[in-house]
Design a protein around this motif. Structure first.
Motif, PDB file in Angstrom:
ATOM      1  N   SER A 370       0.830  -1.204   0.000  1.00  0.00           N
ATOM      2  CA  SER A 370       0.000   0.000   0.000  1.00  0.00           C
ATOM      3  C   SER A 370       0.866   1.255   0.000  1.00  0.00           C
ATOM      4  N   ASN A 374       4.035   5.395  -6.406  1.00  0.00           N
ATOM      5  CA  ASN A 374       3.470   6.549  -7.092  1.00  0.00           C
ATOM      6  C   ASN A 374       4.566   7.475  -7.612  1.00  0.00           C
ATOM      7  N   SER A 400      -3.496  -0.743  -1.471  1.00  0.00           N
ATOM      8  CA  SER A 400      -4.236   0.499  -1.314  1.00  0.00           C
ATOM      9  C   SER A 400      -3.457   1.692  -1.873  1.00  0.00           C
ATOM     10  N   CYS A 401      -4.149   2.538  -2.626  1.00  0.00           N
ATOM     11  CA  CYS A 401      -3.562   3.767  -3.197  1.00  0.00           C
ATOM     12  C   CYS A 401      -2.383   3.476  -4.121  1.00  0.00           C
ATOM     13  N   GLY A 402      -2.405   2.349  -4.771  1.00  0.00           N
ATOM     14  CA  GLY A 402      -1.340   2.008  -5.719  1.00  0.00           C
ATOM     15  C   GLY A 402      -1.661   2.584  -7.089  1.00  0.00           C
ATOM     16  N   HIS A 403      -1.275   3.819  -7.319  1.00  0.00           N
ATOM     17  CA  HIS A 403      -1.693   4.505  -8.545  1.00  0.00           C
ATOM     18  C   HIS A 403      -0.874   4.089  -9.767  1.00  0.00           C
ATOM     19  N   LEU A 405      -0.787   0.989 -10.648  1.00  0.00           N
ATOM     20  CA  LEU A 405      -1.444  -0.231 -11.109  1.00  0.00           C
ATOM     21  C   LEU A 405      -2.248   0.024 -12.380  1.00  0.00           C
ATOM     22  N   LEU A 425      -7.809  -3.160  -2.883  1.00  0.00           N
ATOM     23  CA  LEU A 425      -7.544  -2.188  -3.948  1.00  0.00           C
ATOM     24  C   LEU A 425      -8.155  -0.831  -3.617  1.00  0.00           C
ATOM     25  N   CYS A 428      -7.575   2.838  -5.331  1.00  0.00           N
ATOM     26  CA  CYS A 428      -6.813   2.676  -6.578  1.00  0.00           C
ATOM     27  C   CYS A 428      -7.667   3.249  -7.702  1.00  0.00           C
ATOM     28  N   THR A 453     -13.032   2.851  -6.063  1.00  0.00           N
ATOM     29  CA  THR A 453     -12.477   2.405  -7.346  1.00  0.00           C
ATOM     30  C   THR A 453     -13.525   2.614  -8.439  1.00  0.00           C
TER      31      THR A 453
END
Length: 638
Positions: A370, A374, A400-403, A405, A425, A428, A453
């Motif tokens: 997470s 970024n 979480s907050c894995g931009h 992806l 997720l 995301c 999401t």
């Protein structure tokens, strides 16, 4: 006395150091020098140290530098918020610009509010087990990133808190300019201030202005990290003010000054940073000299050494692995990385770090990535390579907050992580809608978090159809779903094991969907229907929930103004295991029905009656006196 293990040598593990005849004198001198350095840091405040630095450097005249004062221009990113994706009320976007509320205190819709507070979310059926081996100086639960107009060298940061202050635990600055057309070769994050969470006794507004560390680059990107665990109610932030100067003061090159990183409150973070940076260098056991003996370590069973090392954090393992061949082998043993959380080190993890962790993580079962990756620090190719090597045993994956992806990443997860049971997720929000079709291939999922999401209805129906083992499902603030009644019908038909369901701010579920859920998912213990405007008590939907779901422990009906006495009485009669109830905003509930509920539900610990017009402060005081084990929440607006 704490001495970093990076200063230890292999020989210190082989020959007991106290056998050396020079040991007493060396020890005394070393301790004396160490104590002097520590006392020098401890007996001066940051302000005094900076004054000392300026005094030492008085041989050079510094240029006059006018201080700029800026409010945030834009909110770039955040982990959660109380508001919806389609309005401004209670959203993080309220942090942009000048104050809306300050210096007033109270519960105002024009402020920024995070999704949770206190420890209530850790005491309900949907709570997740914590990762072990977390560094003691990492307390963050949420974050928000703010962009300012002009990069400056920060001299002060003020956070205007208007309700239940005390949640900010860390402030960071980034070297990247979010308005620059060119991406920097390296993205640096520096901690300006960090402290453990503290209890602030007053809910009143305040201007929070901690003493910040000076950094050697200009910034217009500031990140606040939040821990709300000690708060009695939701914290509300109104604005953030960045003070700074355009030009960096020029320091004398021939002057030795005190490094601010030597201070106690920065030491752990800096040491961890150095050790996480060491992941970018490949170490090999061949680099260590062979010794004929390993001292007392030869007398310890392998399993016992492994048990001792299991209490170390990831930076400690990295540091210890550089001391000798024996400990290198132990620190690189994949059994040390069965449960691995890299979230505390989000600012330092990049492609190279993932590459050198691969050989250690081939047995990893719980993995928390997470907040990482970024601004280009993690590439899709590096993430994919890592999972292809390390993902076969995964049962829990936190992203979480894995931009970074994209659809390729979810495809790799679906093809590689065949035993995956939990997938997070949340937030995301850069994932395209079609990417979620791959989640349906993860047939063993028991927990799926899709909060904030862009999952669409077709993909979600496919997920529900094939993932029949689901027990915990979060669809809060999923604004792309067109018909929640259809979704609820599929849950009732396919997800018979469902225990917790988050439908926070779902915009179009009706009494028909609630009926399908209540009939088809009898094991439900927790359901969040907060801010669902299409549900009306007059249809009997809440009464049906109470009758059909006797195991309910948590029920949020936040901001549903139609909740009435008959609904509360049905809960009192049928849901005696209830522990948490939120009926904020209803005008139809009387003190009499609440007394009946409190008498019937002996385990009730949280009751939110904020903005319930029939429940005034006098009633709350009376109920608190008669039911002291229940925390009754009643927010106010000044």
């Amino acid at each position: 006395m704490h001495v970093s293990s990076r200063y230890l040598t292999c020989k210190s593990f082989i020959t007991p150091i106290w056998m050396s005849p020079a040991f007493p004198m060396l020890t005394v001198l070393s301790m004396f020098y160490y104590i002097c350095l520590r006392r020098r840091a401890r007996t001066a405040s940051r302000g005094e140290l900076m004054n000392n630095r300026r005094a030492i450097e008085s041989n050079r005249t510094l240029p006059i530098n006018v201080e700029l004062v800026q409010y945030a221009k834009e909110v770039l990113d955040f982990s959660s918020h109380y508001g919806s994706e389609n309005s401004m009320s209670y959203t993080m976007w309220n942090l942009a610009g000048t104050p809306n509320v300050y210096p007033s205190s109270g519960d105002f819709t024009q402020t920024a509010v995070f999704r949770t507070y206190g420890t209530w979310w850790e005491a309900c059926p949907s709570a997740r087990l914590r990762f072990t081996r977390m560094p003691p100086n990492f307390h963050s639960q949420d974050y928000v990133e703010l962009a300012f107009e002009e990069p400056v060298y920060p001299t002060a940061i003020h956070v205007l808190e208007t309700y239940h202050p005390g949640a900010v635990v860390r402030i960071l600055a980034c070297s990247a300019n979010p308005y620059s057309q060119n991406l920097p070769a390296e993205v640096r994050w520096e901690i300006l201030w960090s402290e453990p969470p503290i209890k602030v006794n007053s809910p009143q507004a305040r201007r929070f202005a901690p003493s910040i560390k000076r950094i050697n680059f200009p910034t217009n990107l500031i990140r606040l990290e939040i821990n709300s665990s000690l708060l009695d109610y939701y914290t509300e932030l109104d604005a953030v003010v960045l003070h700074g100067v355009r030009e960096r003061p020029v320091l004398s090159l021939n002057t030795s000054v005190i490094d601010m990183n030597d201070l106690d409150d920065d030491e752990d973070g800096e040491r961890d940073s150095c050790c996480m940076d060491s992941l970018n260098k490949q170490f090999s056991a061949a680099a260590f000299r062979d010794w004929t003996t390993n001292g007392y370590f030869d007398k310890l069973p392998y399993e016992l050494i492994q048990l001792i090392l299991s209490h170390l954090t990831v930076p400690d393992l990295c540091r210890l692995s550089q001391t000798c061949k024996l400990l290198y082998q132990h620190c690189c043993d994949p059994l040390q990385y069965i449960h691995l959380s890299l979230q505390p080190y989000w600012a330092r993890i990049n492609d190279t770090a993932l590459e050198y962790l691969q050989s250690r993580c081939i047995l990893v079962q719980w993995l928390n990535l997470s907040w990482i990756g970024n601004r280009g620090t993690i590439s899709v190719s590096a993430f994919s390579r890592f999972l292809k090597v390390c993902g076969s045993e995964l049962v829990r994956l936190e992203l979480s907050c894995g931009h970074f992806l994209n659809e390729t990443c979810l495809e790799v997860i679906a093809e590689t992580c065949l035993h995956l049971q939990e997938l997070n997720l949340s937030s995301c929000d850069k994932l395209p809608p079609q990417a979620f079709n791959h989640v349906a291939k993860l047939c063993n999922l028991t927990r799926l978090i899709l909060y904030r999401t862009k999952v669409e209805q077709t993909a979600l129906l496919s997920i529900l159809n094939f993932c029949s083992e689901l027990q915990h499902l979060s669809l809060g603030s999923c604004v792309m779903i067109e018909d929640y009644d259809t979704i609820a019908s599929m849950m009732g038909a396919k997800c018979k094991k469902l225990r917790t369901l988050d439908l926070w701010r779902c915009k179009n579920i009706s009494e028909n969907g609630i009926a399908e859920l209540a009939s088809g998912c009898p094991l439900l213990e927790e359901i969040d229907l907060g801010w669902c405007p299409t549900l009306q008590s007059s249809t009997g939907c809440f009464a049906k929930l109470a009758r059909k779901l006797p195991n309910l422990q948590k029920l949020f009906l936040t901001a549903n103004r139609s909740v009435c006495d008959s609904d509360i009485e049905e809960l009192a009669t049928n849901c005696t295991n209830l522990r948490q109830l939120d009926i904020l905003g209803t005008r139809m509930v009387s003190p009499a029905s609440l007394r009946k509920l409190l008498e019937s539900c002996k385990d009730l610990s949280l009751l939110d009656v904020s903005f319930c017009s029939q429940i005034d402060n006098r009633v709350v005081l009376e109920l608190n006196a008669n039911f002291p084990n229940v925390l009754i929440k009643k927010s106010f607006t000044q």
